[in-house]
Motif scaffolding. Structure first.
Motif, PDB file in Angstrom:
ATOM      1  N   LEU A  35       0.836  -1.197   0.000  1.00 46.52           N
ATOM      2  CA  LEU A  35       0.000   0.000   0.000  1.00 46.52           C
ATOM      3  C   LEU A  35       0.872   1.249   0.000  1.00 46.52           C
ATOM      4  CD1 LEU A  35      -2.718  -1.050   2.622  1.00 46.52           C
ATOM      5  CD2 LEU A  35      -2.938  -0.996   0.133  1.00 46.52           C
ATOM      6  N   ASP A  36       1.912   1.197   0.771  1.00 41.86           N
ATOM      7  CA  ASP A  36       2.849   2.321   0.845  1.00 41.86           C
ATOM      8  C   ASP A  36       3.556   2.520  -0.492  1.00 41.86           C
ATOM      9  OD1 ASP A  36       4.418   4.368   2.272  1.00 41.86           O
ATOM     10  OD2 ASP A  36       6.069   2.950   2.067  1.00 41.86           O
ATOM     11  N   LYS A  37       4.015   1.438  -1.100  1.00 45.61           N
ATOM     12  CA  LYS A  37       4.697   1.523  -2.392  1.00 45.61           C
ATOM     13  C   LYS A  37       3.777   2.070  -3.475  1.00 45.61           C
ATOM     14  CE  LYS A  37       8.140  -2.182  -2.036  1.00 45.61           C
ATOM     15  NZ  LYS A  37       8.545  -3.487  -2.619  1.00 45.61           N
ATOM     16  N   SER A  38       2.531   1.619  -3.454  1.00 45.40           N
ATOM     17  CA  SER A  38       1.586   2.060  -4.473  1.00 45.40           C
ATOM     18  C   SER A  38       1.350   3.561  -4.387  1.00 45.40           C
ATOM     19  CB  SER A  38       0.256   1.313  -4.306  1.00 45.40           C
ATOM     20  OG  SER A  38      -0.641   1.645  -5.351  1.00 45.40           O
ATOM     21  N   ALA A  39       1.212   4.074  -3.167  1.00 45.49           N
ATOM     22  CA  ALA A  39       1.004   5.507  -2.977  1.00 45.49           C
ATOM     23  C   ALA A  39       2.228   6.305  -3.423  1.00 45.49           C
ATOM     24  CB  ALA A  39       0.689   5.795  -1.512  1.00 45.49           C
ATOM     25  N   LYS A  40       3.408   5.790  -3.119  1.00 42.81           N
ATOM     26  CA  LYS A  40       4.631   6.499  -3.500  1.00 42.81           C
ATOM     27  C   LYS A  40       4.821   6.501  -5.015  1.00 42.81           C
ATOM     28  CE  LYS A  40       7.149   5.801   0.824  1.00 42.81           C
ATOM     29  NZ  LYS A  40       8.240   5.078   1.529  1.00 42.81           N
ATOM     30  N   TRP A  41       4.415   5.429  -5.682  1.00 43.01           N
ATOM     31  CA  TRP A  41       4.613   5.330  -7.127  1.00 43.01           C
ATOM     32  C   TRP A  41       3.872   6.436  -7.862  1.00 43.01           C
ATOM     33  CZ3 TRP A  41       1.194   4.419 -11.248  1.00 43.01           C
ATOM     34  CH2 TRP A  41       1.814   4.221 -12.486  1.00 43.01           C
ATOM     35  N   ILE A  42       2.620   6.680  -7.484  1.00 45.12           N
ATOM     36  CA  ILE A  42       1.853   7.692  -8.222  1.00 45.12           C
ATOM     37  C   ILE A  42       2.421   9.083  -7.999  1.00 45.12           C
ATOM     38  CG2 ILE A  42       0.125   8.072  -6.412  1.00 45.12           C
ATOM     39  CD1 ILE A  42      -1.934   8.394  -8.661  1.00 45.12           C
ATOM     40  N   ASN A  43       2.981   9.331  -6.823  1.00 49.40           N
ATOM     41  CA  ASN A  43       3.596  10.626  -6.562  1.00 49.40           C
ATOM     42  C   ASN A  43       4.914  10.795  -7.313  1.00 49.40           C
ATOM     43  OD1 ASN A  43       1.920  12.089  -4.450  1.00 49.40           O
ATOM     44  ND2 ASN A  43       2.154  10.115  -3.457  1.00 49.40           N
ATOM     45  N   ASP A  44       5.642   9.693  -7.474  1.00 44.57           N
ATOM     46  CA  ASP A  44       6.927   9.739  -8.176  1.00 44.57           C
ATOM     47  C   ASP A  44       6.770   9.699  -9.690  1.00 44.57           C
ATOM     48  OD1 ASP A  44       8.198   9.791  -5.733  1.00 44.57           O
ATOM     49  OD2 ASP A  44       8.631   7.642  -5.696  1.00 44.57           O
ATOM     50  N   GLU A  45       5.674   9.080 -10.154  1.00 39.72           N
ATOM     51  CA  GLU A  45       5.485   8.872 -11.598  1.00 39.72           C
ATOM     52  C   GLU A  45       4.108   9.361 -12.054  1.00 39.72           C
ATOM     53  OE1 GLU A  45       7.874   7.825 -13.445  1.00 39.72           O
ATOM     54  OE2 GLU A  45       9.268   7.069 -11.942  1.00 39.72           O
ATOM     55  N   PRO A  46       3.798  10.636 -11.895  1.00 36.51           N
ATOM     56  CA  PRO A  46       2.454  11.113 -12.251  1.00 36.51           C
ATOM     57  C   PRO A  46       2.104  10.942 -13.728  1.00 36.51           C
ATOM     58  CG  PRO A  46       3.939  12.953 -11.803  1.00 36.51           C
ATOM     59  CD  PRO A  46       4.641  11.719 -11.359  1.00 36.51           C
ATOM     60  N   GLN A  47       3.102  11.091 -14.610  1.00 35.27           N
ATOM     61  CA  GLN A  47       2.818  10.936 -16.040  1.00 35.27           C
ATOM     62  C   GLN A  47       2.473   9.489 -16.364  1.00 35.27           C
ATOM     63  OE1 GLN A  47       5.891  12.357 -18.648  1.00 35.27           O
ATOM     64  NE2 GLN A  47       4.758  11.877 -20.505  1.00 35.27           N
ATOM     65  N   ALA A  48       3.258   8.555 -15.847  1.00 34.66           N
ATOM     66  CA  ALA A  48       2.972   7.137 -16.067  1.00 34.66           C
ATOM     67  C   ALA A  48       1.649   6.763 -15.427  1.00 34.66           C
ATOM     68  CB  ALA A  48       4.107   6.282 -15.497  1.00 34.66           C
TER      69      ALA A  48
END
Length: 361
Positions: free
Chosen positions: A279-292
């Motif tokens: 859950l933590d990784k998923s939240a961080k991914w969208i913040n780090d990769e907004p275009q993707a």
């Protein structure tokens, strides 16, 4: 992150403010790889290791594959789970995501124990818990998406006096948040301003864009869509920052949270930590990769457009915090709602058992 074995997508985007808010936000959750504990202690001089003594190291028992059923309301909540949904690495835990169009279906799936995890408005989590659903709050994943937008420059709350403010949800969480912040900034919501309630979230954007309203309370991702069409509009107040200033809490208010099934946690205690990490990784991914994230969201065809997602990420405040850590902020938020109307959290403050604790190894 794991490969999705099944993704049940319902092509409906509900723009409702979370917990009574604008879009029905989906929050998706995935689990992470298991971390094996290893003994890194080197043998001291004169000591024999297990291998030197001819003993084979103990083997970890094989992990039985687990399928986790995850319920995710459509909208910003779904954005929280995009990272988990887009990964395709194999692992011992796989996920089935069910994107849910309406609040009544959220409740039904929890009552009927149809999902292992569910992302939902935090106040709805409290209501269902108080009604006896066998789930606990694992932790918040969306920390507020409400903003006051204006077609004219407003820099101080006092400048709102005499103005008409458009919003939705009379007596519901968006209304409570607006009134709470007005009152704590010296504005009487019943005398100093006029609050006009629209019948639904979908009316907010066209009313503002047409000029019928000049001050409105909007959630993301609706706000991003409006700013893209009306770039001269200004964000007068970030409700999340204003909330922190008024309450003194480091975090904002936990608008949406993840609930976990008591049965699932009891049957698979070894998997819970991995899921929480995911859950933590998923939240961080969208913040780090907004275009993707925007590209992937659009590919799912659930009403989230690439450009809107990409622009909305920064103001969507997506991050997962476990329930025990976030407990002070959760209690503050539920207390404010409770004092406005007991019905908003199910008639009483949830007890200690509401807050899930990750089992120790």
């Amino acid at each position: 992150m794991k490969r999705l074995t099944s993704l049940l997508v319902i092509l409906i985007l509900i723009m409702g403010t979370l917990a009574g808010c604008a879009s029905k936000e989906p929050v998706n959750q995935d689990a992470e790889q298991f971390i094996e504990e290893t003994d890194n202690t080197a043998p001291q001089a004169g000591e024999e290791s297990d291998l030197d003594a001819g003993q084979a190291p103990a083997e970890e028992p094989p992990v039985e594959p687990i399928t986790v059923k995850v319920g995710v309301p459509a909208g910003v909540t779904a954005m929280t789970m995009l990272g988990a949904m887009q990964e395709n690495e194999p692992g011992p835990i796989t996920y089935e995501f069910d994107i849910i169009p309406t609040p009544d279906l959220i409740a039904a799936k929890l009552v009927n124990k149809e999902v292992d995890l569910m992302v939902l408005p935090t106040n709805l989590a409290a209501i269902l818990y108080n009604k006896g659903v066998e789930y606990k709050l694992a932790g918040p994943s969306v920390w507020g998406t409400l903003y006051m937008v204006s077609s004219e420059e407003i820099t101080d709350w006092s400048e709102l006096k005499g103005k008409e403010i458009y919003t939705i949800g009379r007596g519901l969480t968006p209304d409570v948040m607006l009134r709470y912040l007005l009152e704590n900034n010296g504005i009487n919501p019943d005398e100093d301003v006029t609050i006009t309630y629209l019948s639904g979230a979908t009316e907010l954007a066209p009313t503002f864009l047409s000029g019928r309203s000049t001050v409105s309370v909007m959630p993301e991702p609706m706000l991003s869509a409006v700013l893209m069409k009306k770039p001269d509009a200004q964000i007068a107040f970030d409700f999340q920052k204003e909330w922190s200033e008024v309450t003194g809490n480091e975090e904002s208010y936990p608008q949406a949270s993840v609930m976990i099934s008591n049965d699932f946690a009891g049957e698979h205690p070894h998997a819970v930590k991995a899921i929480m990490d995911e859950l933590d990784k998923s939240a961080k991914w969208i913040n780090d990769e907004p275009q993707a994230a925007g590209e992937f969201a659009e590919s799912l065809e659930i009403g989230l457009k690439k450009a809107i997602v990409e622009n909305a990420v920064e103001r969507s405040n997506i991050r997962f915090v476990d329930a025990q850590t976030a407990k002070p902020e959760i209690e503050t938020y539920l207390t404010v709602l409770f004092e406005a109307s007991e019905k908003l959290i199910g008639g009483k403050m949830p007890n200690e058992d509401f807050y899930f604790s990750v089992p120790e190894k």
